[in-house]
Design a protein around this motif. Sequence first.
Motif, PDB file in Angstrom:
ATOM      1  N   ALA A  94     -28.919  42.550  54.393  1.00  0.00           N
ATOM      2  CA  ALA A  94     -28.379  43.238  53.227  1.00  0.00           C
ATOM      3  C   ALA A  94     -28.821  44.691  53.126  1.00  0.00           C
ATOM      4  CB  ALA A  94     -28.764  42.482  51.962  1.00  0.00           C
ATOM      5  N   VAL A  95     -29.600  45.172  54.100  1.00  0.00           N
ATOM      6  CA  VAL A  95     -29.984  46.577  54.101  1.00  0.00           C
ATOM      7  C   VAL A  95     -28.737  47.449  54.166  1.00  0.00           C
ATOM      8  CG1 VAL A  95     -31.143  48.396  55.439  1.00  0.00           C
ATOM      9  CG2 VAL A  95     -32.260  46.189  55.088  1.00  0.00           C
ATOM     10  N   ARG A  96     -27.736  46.987  54.893  1.00  0.00           N
ATOM     11  CA  ARG A  96     -26.484  47.732  55.040  1.00  0.00           C
ATOM     12  C   ARG A  96     -25.481  47.225  54.017  1.00  0.00           C
ATOM     13  NH1 ARG A  96     -25.115  49.806  60.183  1.00  0.00           N
ATOM     14  NH2 ARG A  96     -23.154  50.256  59.147  1.00  0.00           N
ATOM     15  N   ALA A  97     -25.431  47.868  52.868  1.00  0.00           N
ATOM     16  CA  ALA A  97     -24.527  47.430  51.798  1.00  0.00           C
ATOM     17  C   ALA A  97     -23.065  47.506  52.223  1.00  0.00           C
ATOM     18  CB  ALA A  97     -24.755  48.265  50.549  1.00  0.00           C
ATOM     19  N   ASP A  98     -22.744  48.363  53.209  1.00  0.00           N
ATOM     20  CA  ASP A  98     -21.353  48.473  53.659  1.00  0.00           C
ATOM     21  C   ASP A  98     -20.903  47.242  54.438  1.00  0.00           C
ATOM     22  OD1 ASP A  98     -23.050  49.141  55.840  1.00  0.00           O
ATOM     23  OD2 ASP A  98     -21.447  50.285  56.800  1.00  0.00           O
ATOM     24  N   ALA A  99     -21.812  46.338  54.728  1.00  0.00           N
ATOM     25  CA  ALA A  99     -21.476  45.108  55.429  1.00  0.00           C
ATOM     26  C   ALA A  99     -21.671  43.877  54.552  1.00  0.00           C
ATOM     27  CB  ALA A  99     -22.320  44.989  56.704  1.00  0.00           C
ATOM     28  N   CYS A 100     -21.946  44.079  53.256  1.00  0.00           N
ATOM     29  CA  CYS A 100     -22.228  42.957  52.356  1.00  0.00           C
ATOM     30  C   CYS A 100     -20.986  42.495  51.609  1.00  0.00           C
ATOM     31  CB  CYS A 100     -23.290  43.351  51.332  1.00  0.00           C
ATOM     32  SG  CYS A 100     -24.931  43.446  52.043  1.00  0.00           S
ATOM     33  N   GLY A 101     -20.848  41.183  51.516  1.00  0.00           N
ATOM     34  CA  GLY A 101     -19.757  40.585  50.763  1.00  0.00           C
ATOM     35  C   GLY A 101     -20.023  40.606  49.268  1.00  0.00           C
ATOM     36  N   ALA A 102     -18.993  40.310  48.513  1.00  0.00           N
ATOM     37  CA  ALA A 102     -19.046  40.383  47.050  1.00  0.00           C
ATOM     38  C   ALA A 102     -20.100  39.461  46.446  1.00  0.00           C
ATOM     39  CB  ALA A 102     -17.673  40.054  46.468  1.00  0.00           C
ATOM     40  N   ILE A 103     -20.263  38.277  46.981  1.00  0.00           N
ATOM     41  CA  ILE A 103     -21.186  37.322  46.379  1.00  0.00           C
ATOM     42  C   ILE A 103     -22.634  37.652  46.726  1.00  0.00           C
ATOM     43  CG2 ILE A 103     -21.769  34.854  46.200  1.00  0.00           C
ATOM     44  CD1 ILE A 103     -19.084  35.885  44.907  1.00  0.00           C
ATOM     45  N   ILE A 104     -22.869  38.312  47.842  1.00  0.00           N
ATOM     46  CA  ILE A 104     -24.221  38.750  48.191  1.00  0.00           C
ATOM     47  C   ILE A 104     -24.737  39.710  47.128  1.00  0.00           C
ATOM     48  CG2 ILE A 104     -25.577  40.054  49.897  1.00  0.00           C
ATOM     49  CD1 ILE A 104     -24.718  37.192  50.768  1.00  0.00           C
ATOM     50  N   LEU A 105     -23.835  40.501  46.554  1.00  0.00           N
ATOM     51  CA  LEU A 105     -24.215  41.504  45.569  1.00  0.00           C
ATOM     52  C   LEU A 105     -23.992  41.044  44.125  1.00  0.00           C
ATOM     53  CD1 LEU A 105     -22.584  44.487  47.482  1.00  0.00           C
ATOM     54  CD2 LEU A 105     -24.978  43.754  47.553  1.00  0.00           C
ATOM     55  N   LEU A 106     -23.661  39.790  43.929  1.00  0.00           N
ATOM     56  CA  LEU A 106     -23.280  39.283  42.609  1.00  0.00           C
ATOM     57  C   LEU A 106     -24.439  39.188  41.615  1.00  0.00           C
ATOM     58  CD1 LEU A 106     -21.172  37.972  40.708  1.00  0.00           C
ATOM     59  CD2 LEU A 106     -21.736  35.787  41.781  1.00  0.00           C
ATOM     60  N   TYR A 107     -25.520  38.529  41.980  1.00  0.00           N
ATOM     61  CA  TYR A 107     -26.608  38.243  41.037  1.00  0.00           C
ATOM     62  C   TYR A 107     -27.205  39.530  40.496  1.00  0.00           C
ATOM     63  CZ  TYR A 107     -30.855  36.383  39.035  1.00  0.00           C
ATOM     64  OH  TYR A 107     -31.855  36.063  38.163  1.00  0.00           O
ATOM     65  N   PRO A 108     -27.465  39.662  39.215  1.00  0.00           N
ATOM     66  CA  PRO A 108     -27.368  38.709  38.117  1.00  0.00           C
ATOM     67  C   PRO A 108     -26.092  38.875  37.292  1.00  0.00           C
ATOM     68  CG  PRO A 108     -28.670  40.547  37.383  1.00  0.00           C
ATOM     69  CD  PRO A 108     -28.222  40.852  38.795  1.00  0.00           C
ATOM     70  N   ARG A 109     -25.052  39.387  37.903  1.00  0.00           N
ATOM     71  CA  ARG A 109     -23.792  39.596  37.191  1.00  0.00           C
ATOM     72  C   ARG A 109     -22.910  38.351  37.274  1.00  0.00           C
ATOM     73  NH1 ARG A 109     -25.531  43.994  39.794  1.00  0.00           N
ATOM     74  NH2 ARG A 109     -24.489  43.499  41.745  1.00  0.00           N
TER      75      ARG A 109
END
Length: 139
Positions: free
Chosen positions: A85-100
């Motif tokens: 997850a260091v590379r946010a340009d390769a992260c999917g939507a659910i990886i970045l979901l919590y705590p939203r």
Amino acid sequence: MTTAPALSPADQVAACGVLVKALPSDRIPMVGFFWRAPGAPVDDPPVWPEVRRAMLVFLRDQGVEAVERGWDAIGLFGVHRLAGAVRADACGAIILLYPRTVVAISANEFVTERAGVRQTHRDVPNRAESVPLWNFRSY
């Protein structure tokens, strides 16, 4: 040669659920992301169990809708194949979901919300470098 029939959206979601449940429940399974409770001090322990649970709740409540709108494992659960997850340009939507929480899903956007603040996540721009979270291997 015949091809295997495509999985239904519900079957795709079920398969993702099995793979998320197989992730370790006691430690973050990749580098680059240190999930913390909202407002928690930096020295507080990570909240991976809550993140994992949020992934499963999303799959249960909105997974079929996301798949029907064209989201796949990379778009939802992608991380960079080497950097996690260091590379946010390769992260999917659910990886970045919590705590939203997800409040809207379209074919190319997720809108999430926390405390009245909305954020939009678009499909992974660096898909060629992404793998689903459950395929991430630290080298």
